[in-house]
Design an enzyme around this catalytic site. Structure first.
Site, PDB file in Angstrom:
ATOM      1  N   CYS A  94       0.835  -1.194   0.000  1.00 15.99           N
ATOM      2  CA  CYS A  94       0.000   0.000   0.000  1.00 15.99           C
ATOM      3  C   CYS A  94       0.874   1.250   0.000  1.00 15.99           C
ATOM      4  O   CYS A  94       2.060   1.209   0.317  1.00 15.99           O
ATOM      5  CB  CYS A  94      -0.880   0.027   1.239  1.00 15.99           C
ATOM      6  SG  CYS A  94      -1.859  -1.450   1.508  1.00 15.99           S
ATOM      7  N   ARG A 144       4.034   0.048  -6.409  1.00 15.22           N
ATOM      8  CA  ARG A 144       3.874  -0.828  -5.252  1.00 15.22           C
ATOM      9  C   ARG A 144       2.654  -1.735  -5.396  1.00 15.22           C
ATOM     10  O   ARG A 144       2.527  -2.718  -4.678  1.00 15.22           O
ATOM     11  CB  ARG A 144       3.731   0.028  -3.987  1.00 15.22           C
ATOM     12  CG  ARG A 144       4.944   0.898  -3.712  1.00 15.22           C
ATOM     13  CD  ARG A 144       4.628   2.010  -2.715  1.00 15.22           C
ATOM     14  NE  ARG A 144       4.426   1.517  -1.366  1.00 15.22           N
ATOM     15  CZ  ARG A 144       5.383   1.387  -0.458  1.00 15.22           C
ATOM     16  NH1 ARG A 144       6.619   1.697  -0.767  1.00 15.22           N
ATOM     17  NH2 ARG A 144       5.123   0.960   0.746  1.00 15.22           N
ATOM     18  N   TRP A 181      -3.750  -2.336  -1.067  1.00 16.93           N
ATOM     19  CA  TRP A 181      -3.817  -3.755  -1.418  1.00 16.93           C
ATOM     20  C   TRP A 181      -4.717  -4.392  -0.372  1.00 16.93           C
ATOM     21  O   TRP A 181      -4.450  -4.302   0.818  1.00 16.93           O
ATOM     22  CB  TRP A 181      -2.439  -4.413  -1.341  1.00 16.93           C
ATOM     23  CG  TRP A 181      -1.718  -4.550  -2.640  1.00 16.93           C
ATOM     24  CD1 TRP A 181      -0.505  -4.016  -2.960  1.00 16.93           C
ATOM     25  CD2 TRP A 181      -2.134  -5.286  -3.790  1.00 16.93           C
ATOM     26  NE1 TRP A 181      -0.154  -4.358  -4.236  1.00 16.93           N
ATOM     27  CE2 TRP A 181      -1.127  -5.144  -4.773  1.00 16.93           C
ATOM     28  CE3 TRP A 181      -3.263  -6.054  -4.109  1.00 16.93           C
ATOM     29  CZ2 TRP A 181      -1.211  -5.735  -6.034  1.00 16.93           C
ATOM     30  CZ3 TRP A 181      -3.356  -6.640  -5.363  1.00 16.93           C
ATOM     31  CH2 TRP A 181      -2.330  -6.477  -6.299  1.00 16.93           C
ATOM     32  N   ASN A 190      -1.116   0.969   6.336  1.00 16.55           N
ATOM     33  CA  ASN A 190      -0.462  -0.156   5.664  1.00 16.55           C
ATOM     34  C   ASN A 190      -0.173  -1.222   6.704  1.00 16.55           C
ATOM     35  O   ASN A 190       0.194  -0.900   7.835  1.00 16.55           O
ATOM     36  CB  ASN A 190       0.879   0.265   5.037  1.00 16.55           C
ATOM     37  CG  ASN A 190       0.712   1.244   3.917  1.00 16.55           C
ATOM     38  OD1 ASN A 190      -0.389   1.500   3.453  1.00 16.55           O
ATOM     39  ND2 ASN A 190       1.824   1.808   3.474  1.00 16.55           N
ATOM     40  N   GLY A 191      -0.262  -2.502   6.309  1.00 21.47           N
ATOM     41  CA  GLY A 191       0.108  -3.577   7.210  1.00 21.47           C
ATOM     42  C   GLY A 191      -1.085  -4.364   7.704  1.00 21.47           C
ATOM     43  O   GLY A 191      -2.175  -4.329   7.118  1.00 21.47           O
ATOM     44  N   GLU A 244      19.850 -21.969   0.837  1.00 23.72           N
ATOM     45  CA  GLU A 244      19.610 -20.570   0.482  1.00 23.72           C
ATOM     46  C   GLU A 244      20.610 -19.654   1.181  1.00 23.72           C
ATOM     47  O   GLU A 244      21.125 -18.698   0.586  1.00 23.72           O
ATOM     48  CB  GLU A 244      18.177 -20.177   0.859  1.00 23.72           C
ATOM     49  CG  GLU A 244      17.850 -18.694   0.764  1.00 23.72           C
ATOM     50  CD  GLU A 244      17.969 -18.095  -0.629  1.00 23.72           C
ATOM     51  OE1 GLU A 244      17.865 -16.859  -0.747  1.00 23.72           O
ATOM     52  OE2 GLU A 244      18.157 -18.846  -1.610  1.00 23.72           O
ATOM     53  N   LYS A 274      23.162 -17.229  -0.827  1.00 21.08           N
ATOM     54  CA  LYS A 274      23.234 -15.788  -0.622  1.00 21.08           C
ATOM     55  C   LYS A 274      24.671 -15.353  -0.319  1.00 21.08           C
ATOM     56  O   LYS A 274      25.155 -14.352  -0.838  1.00 21.08           O
ATOM     57  CB  LYS A 274      22.325 -15.364   0.548  1.00 21.08           C
ATOM     58  CG  LYS A 274      20.878 -15.258   0.204  1.00 21.08           C
ATOM     59  CD  LYS A 274      20.611 -14.085  -0.721  1.00 21.08           C
ATOM     60  CE  LYS A 274      19.316 -14.273  -1.462  1.00 21.08           C
ATOM     61  NZ  LYS A 274      19.369 -15.295  -2.518  1.00 21.08           N
ATOM     62  N   GLU A 303      26.860 -15.636  -3.432  1.00 19.77           N
ATOM     63  CA  GLU A 303      26.440 -14.703  -4.475  1.00 19.77           C
ATOM     64  C   GLU A 303      27.043 -13.316  -4.295  1.00 19.77           C
ATOM     65  O   GLU A 303      27.498 -12.698  -5.261  1.00 19.77           O
ATOM     66  CB  GLU A 303      24.911 -14.559  -4.475  1.00 19.77           C
ATOM     67  CG  GLU A 303      24.139 -15.615  -5.216  1.00 19.77           C
ATOM     68  CD  GLU A 303      22.653 -15.328  -5.202  1.00 19.77           C
ATOM     69  OE1 GLU A 303      22.024 -15.384  -6.281  1.00 19.77           O
ATOM     70  OE2 GLU A 303      22.096 -15.044  -4.122  1.00 19.77           O
ATOM     71  N   HIS A 354      28.250 -38.095   6.140  1.00 21.46           N
ATOM     72  CA  HIS A 354      28.384 -38.744   4.836  1.00 21.46           C
ATOM     73  C   HIS A 354      29.281 -37.934   3.903  1.00 21.46           C
ATOM     74  O   HIS A 354      29.092 -37.964   2.684  1.00 21.46           O
ATOM     75  CB  HIS A 354      27.001 -38.961   4.210  1.00 21.46           C
ATOM     76  CG  HIS A 354      26.141 -39.894   5.001  1.00 21.46           C
ATOM     77  ND1 HIS A 354      26.174 -41.254   4.843  1.00 21.46           N
ATOM     78  CD2 HIS A 354      25.243 -39.650   6.002  1.00 21.46           C
ATOM     79  CE1 HIS A 354      25.328 -41.817   5.688  1.00 21.46           C
ATOM     80  NE2 HIS A 354      24.745 -40.863   6.403  1.00 21.46           N
ATOM     81  N   LYS A 363      20.023 -10.166 -12.849  1.00 20.83           N
ATOM     82  CA  LYS A 363      18.770 -10.279 -12.105  1.00 20.83           C
ATOM     83  C   LYS A 363      17.830 -11.269 -12.776  1.00 20.83           C
ATOM     84  O   LYS A 363      17.163 -12.057 -12.114  1.00 20.83           O
ATOM     85  CB  LYS A 363      18.097  -8.900 -12.000  1.00 20.83           C
ATOM     86  CG  LYS A 363      16.833  -8.897 -11.147  1.00 20.83           C
ATOM     87  CD  LYS A 363      17.136  -9.242  -9.705  1.00 20.83           C
ATOM     88  CE  LYS A 363      15.899  -9.228  -8.829  1.00 20.83           C
ATOM     89  NZ  LYS A 363      16.163  -9.780  -7.494  1.00 20.83           N
TER      90      LYS A 363
END
Length: 607
Positions: free
Chosen positions: A2, A27, A74, A98-99, A479, A483, A486, A502, A602
């Site tokens: 929002c 947004r 939203w 918002n939220g 992940e 990160k 990257e 293992h 990207k």
């Protein structure tokens, strides 16, 4: 996400507010509204859909007030329509928000018992009524706003006006961003500096827990206890044509901090927090009739799909086949027409993922696209688009897109469980309520920034790092490693903790930090055994856990990061944040190009 705009101005503000809201259209939103005060009286115009509809209302019925607030919404609680659009009024109080107010249901019941009547389905209207009640009890406007803020639970940003006072807007931030813009004889409030760019380049960003009184000649900022605080006033480089870093050094840092807000909007797209239920979806298949799901994606999106596999199989008892798209497209996987396929991509243009989609299309399998760009090729070639509402993600290393993908997958798994009869109505209510808490917990985790930044300084001295996790924390371990490599260029690997003996255990020595992601859960003791194996070989352990896990770990650590106790279903969303922050700060200390790391793009649009 929002958008909020507020102006205490020198002339009519409604046209300025609408123009500012246009700069927040990136947004995303589904309705909009403006309220002003003229001759001491509140006036309001709202419209469903795009801002052009609001402009038509204002052209037909102008608002001429010199103070006003505006909003693009939203939908979270309640469908997108004019009645649920902001601003919301109550006895001379106007609010935009918002939220998510997590405790809105109990507050609403309390207010209804006090005689307050609700005209919308939103959680926001609770805020307006609470402030009105404080005023009725004798509080002045500023005290009424402050008293209300202390009653709210959740992640929120607010702008509040009071009938009869044409020189006051109260703003508040607990999670979603909010900035004060400084002018000459006028002041501004906005969700980000982009909205305020045409009016001023002098901006003060509120921090979590701040609230502010904004008048034509000054702004005063307070903490939640009511004590005056000073926040840095700075020059913004925003223009109306660019996405701005705000007060962050890098887009990645800004996008990490946007997660409480974007998670809330993504979840609210699929879940009804008013009734604690999953929303019906217009899908090209029936979850109840599927024999399995195929998921394919690349990079971070693939890892979100791996976590989704755990959710679908656990909650809906629905088998999931998942492949990296570059493998999926070539291994000629047999696909039943009683299955469905989901393809996950931030950009919606990933070449291997698109090729995998086309393979499934040729097999006659119904296709769902989990994408952040609805106009993308993957979206256009799918039978149904299941959007992530992350907003533009500029940093190459995905952060908020990842947690929004997780939000979609968790919501879909709950919906599948309902459709297949594997979760009861009471279980559905509990799961949806737990998911609604994710933005608040994410906000709490972001406050660990100082501890994680200090740890990152130490981590930046090493050349290799191992990440371990079990269950959904295994994909998170991968992940975290992705990160780190990257953006810092430190070699890192993520493993299932049970695989330690293992092979990876051969790498353990005093020069190999081991980051263990281990909330206290049903398999926590098994992960502790793996940590003891690491400790016995001189490995340096960084433990990411909760309070109970920290107390029971019984292993000396290089550092323990203690997160809030969270329900199992939202743990992956919450535990994603510290591994993102750790990678980010490590890269900062390494001096790398955080937002545009070498050799990476990207959107990978070639094979």
């Amino acid at each position: 996400m929002c958008g909020i705009v507020g102006i205490v101005g020198r002339g009519p503000v409604a046209p300025l507010i609408v123009d500012a809201l246009k700069r927040l259209e990136y947004r995303g939103y589904d309705s909009a509204g403006v309220a002003t005060i003229e001759a001491g009286v509140l006036g309001r115009r709202r419209a469903e859909g795009k801002l052009v509809n609001l402009e038509k209302r204002l052209n037909a019925e102008p608002l001429d007030g010199k103070i006003g607030i505006g909003h693009t919404r939203w939908a979270t609680h309640g469908v997108p329509n004019e009645t649920n659009a902001h601003p919301h009024f109550s006895n001379g109080v106007a609010v935009v928000h918002n939220g998510i107010i997590e405790n809105f249901a109990s507050l609403r019941d309390e207010l209804i018992a006090d005689g307050y009547v609700f005209s919308s389905q939103t959680d926001t209207e609770v805020v307006a009524h609470l402030i009105a009640r404080e005023l009725k009890r004798g509080a002045d406007p500023v005290a009424a706003a402050h008293g209300t803020l202390k009653q709210l639970e959740g992640a929120f940003a607010l702008a509040i006006m009071f009938q009869g006072d044409e020189d006051l807007i109260v703003g508040a931030r607990n999670g979603p961003p909010l900035a004060v813009g400084h002018g000459e004889g006028e002041m501004f409030l906005g969700s980000d500096a982009i909205a305020l760019a045409p009016f001023t380049n002098s901006v003060t960003y509120l921090e979590d827990g701040d609230w502010a009184t904004i008048r034509r000649d000054k702004a005063e900022i307070f903490d939640m206890d009511g004590a005056r605080v000073e926040r840095k006033r700075q020059q913004s480089l925003s223009t109306s044509y660019m996405v701005d870093k705000g007060n962050r050094r890098h887009f990645m840092e800004k996008e990490i901090h946007e997660q409480p807000e974007v998670i809330s909007h993504t979840l609210a797209h699929y879940l009804d927090f008013t009734s604690d239920s999953s929303k019906p979806l217009d899908l090209p298949f029936d979850f109840a009739k599927l024999d399995r799901i195929a998921i394919s994606a690349c990079g971070t999106a693939y890892l979100s799909g791996l976590i989704g596999k755990y959710w679908f199989e656990r909650l809906a008892r629905l088998p999931v086949d998942i492949d990296i798209a570059s493998e999926f497209r070539y291994r000629e996987m047999p696909i039943s027409k009683d299955s469905a396929a989901f393809f996950i991509s931030q950009s919606g243009e990933t070449a291997d993922t698109l090729a995998s989609l086309r393979y499934c299309r040729s097999a006659g399998v119904p296709i769902g696209a989990i994408v952040n760009v609805r106009e993308s090729t993957i979206a256009r070639e799918s039978d149904v688009v299941l959007p992530t509402l992350a907003g533009p993600e500029i940093g190459v290393a995905s952060t908020k897109a990842f947690t929004c993908q997780l939000s979609v997958l968790a919501s879909l798994a709950v919906r599948a469980g309902v459709a297949r009869g594997t979760i009861s109505r009471e279980q559905e209510k509990a799961l949806v309520h737990q998911l609604s808490e994710a933005p608040r917990f994410a906000t709490q985790v972001l406050k660990l920034e100082e501890q994680i930044e200090k740890l990152a300084r130490d981590l930046s001295r090493y050349h290799h790092v191992l990440y371990l996790g079990r269950d959904t924390n295994f994909p998170l371990a991968m992940e975290g490693a992705l990160k780190l490599k990257e953006i810092s260029y430190i070699h890192a690997e993520g493993y299932a903790a049970g695989e330690l003996k293992h092979g990876p255990i051969a790498l353990i020595d005093e020069n190999m930090p081991v980051i263990v992601i281990a909330p206290h859960d049903r398999i926590f003791e098994k992960t502790v055994s793996n940590m003891q194996e690491v400790a016995a070989r001189g490995g340096k352990i960084i433990l990411i856990t909760d309070k109970k896990g920290a107390a029971l770990a019984s292993v000396k650590t290089m550092e323990t990061i203690v997160l809030p106790d969270v329900p199992e279903i939202i743990a992956p969303l919450i535990y994603a944040l510290p591994i993102q922050m750790l990678a980010y700060f490590t890269a900062v200390f390494m001096g790398t190009d955080v937002d545009q790391p070498r050799n990476l793009a990207k959107s990978v649009t070639v094979e």
